[in-house]
Design an enzyme around this catalytic site. Structure first.
Site, mmCIF file in Angstrom:
data_model
loop_
_atom_site.group_PDB
_atom_site.id
_atom_site.type_symbol
_atom_site.label_atom_id
_atom_site.label_comp_id
_atom_site.label_asym_id
_atom_site.label_seq_id
_atom_site.Cartn_x
_atom_site.Cartn_y
_atom_site.Cartn_z
ATOM 1 N N TYR A 77 19.616 36.994 -21.753
ATOM 2 C CA TYR A 77 18.657 35.930 -21.423
ATOM 3 C C TYR A 77 18.974 34.641 -22.189
ATOM 4 O O TYR A 77 19.049 33.565 -21.582
ATOM 5 C CB TYR A 77 17.225 36.394 -21.693
ATOM 6 C CG TYR A 77 16.179 35.413 -21.220
ATOM 7 C CD1 TYR A 77 15.804 35.351 -19.875
ATOM 8 C CD2 TYR A 77 15.564 34.533 -22.111
ATOM 9 C CE1 TYR A 77 14.852 34.445 -19.436
ATOM 10 C CE2 TYR A 77 14.605 33.631 -21.677
ATOM 11 C CZ TYR A 77 14.254 33.597 -20.345
ATOM 12 O OH TYR A 77 13.310 32.690 -19.917
ATOM 13 N N GLU B 59 22.112 27.585 -18.198
ATOM 14 C CA GLU B 59 21.311 26.875 -17.198
ATOM 15 C C GLU B 59 20.949 25.473 -17.679
ATOM 16 O O GLU B 59 21.166 24.479 -16.969
ATOM 17 C CB GLU B 59 20.026 27.670 -16.897
ATOM 18 C CG GLU B 59 20.255 28.963 -16.128
ATOM 19 C CD GLU B 59 18.968 29.726 -15.898
ATOM 20 O OE1 GLU B 59 17.913 29.081 -15.733
ATOM 21 O OE2 GLU B 59 18.996 30.977 -15.894
#
Length: 221
Positions: free
Chosen positions: A147, A154
């Protein structure tokens, strides 16, 4: 009647999970192969189609939650899928300038490993009614590393795309127009980046809670 619906539901979800698993397995294979053979600059070109198909298929998961096929809350599913679709189509597909950056490789590898574990876990649960304990541990522990690497990639790619979004004015709507409406994709993207600040820790805490509940339940069983 209820028994027939339950059977159809299981067959459908089994097929869905394993088909999308195959898509993400393709993404990982092409990403690692390209990274090894020609470098990170060519990773996006190698994974573009399977990435788009596998990620866009996740839209069905919102529908699954809405109609009650799965118990996952839409409030948790929607932001995750929405942010990934934004990256897949709004950033990577729309702005070739960022496609050769090394963050693309870290992004697709983080995403694909996460999803290979997740879809195979649920595919086994739907098909067999259970998954091995090691698979359960992977499902609820791999995010501890993946994550943060995924989110960092991102945010980095969105930030890198900002100058190109501003100069191209892609997806922006200027006035005057017949709808009397304006939209600036550049500022909308900045808003998305701003949402990552409180949103990422919130999702991480949510997943930590899921992990605690899932692993505690498995120990009791």
């Amino acid at each position: 009647m209820a028994g027939s619906f339950s059977f159809i539901r299981r067959v459908y979800l089994t097929l869905y999970n394993w088909i999308v698993f195959a898509g993400w397995a393709q993404v990982l294979y092409f990403a690692v192969k390209t990274l090894k053979e020609t470098g990170h600059e060519n990773v996006y070109d190698a994974v573009e189609k399977p990435l788009q198909l596998a990620q866009t298929a996740a839209v069905l998961e919102i529908l699954h939650g809405l109609v009650g096929l799965v118990r996952s809350p839409v409030s948790a599913t929607l932001p995750q899928i929405g942010s990934r679709l934004f990256l897949t189509w709004g950033i990577l597909y729309s702005f070739p300038e960022v496609q050769s950056h090394f963050l693309v490789a870290s992004l697709v590898i983080s995403w694909s490993i996460t999803e290979i574990i997740r879809y195979s876990f649920f595919g086994l649960k739907e098909a067999l009614g259970f998954a091995p304990s090691w698979h359960l541990w992977l499902r609820y522990s791999s995010f501890l590393v993946l994550y943060p690497t995924g989110i960092t990639s991102e945010v980095g790619l969105i930030y890198l795309a900002l100058p190109h979004i501003k100069t191209s004015e892609m997806y922006s709507v200027r006035m005057p127009n017949t709808l009397n409406f304006s939209f600036d994709f550049f500022y909308a993207t900045i808003l998305v980046l701003a949402i990552y600040v409180p949103g990422s820790p919130h999702m991480y805490r949510y997943m930590l809670g899921q992990r605690k509940r899932a692993l505690s339940k498995s120990k009791r069983e």
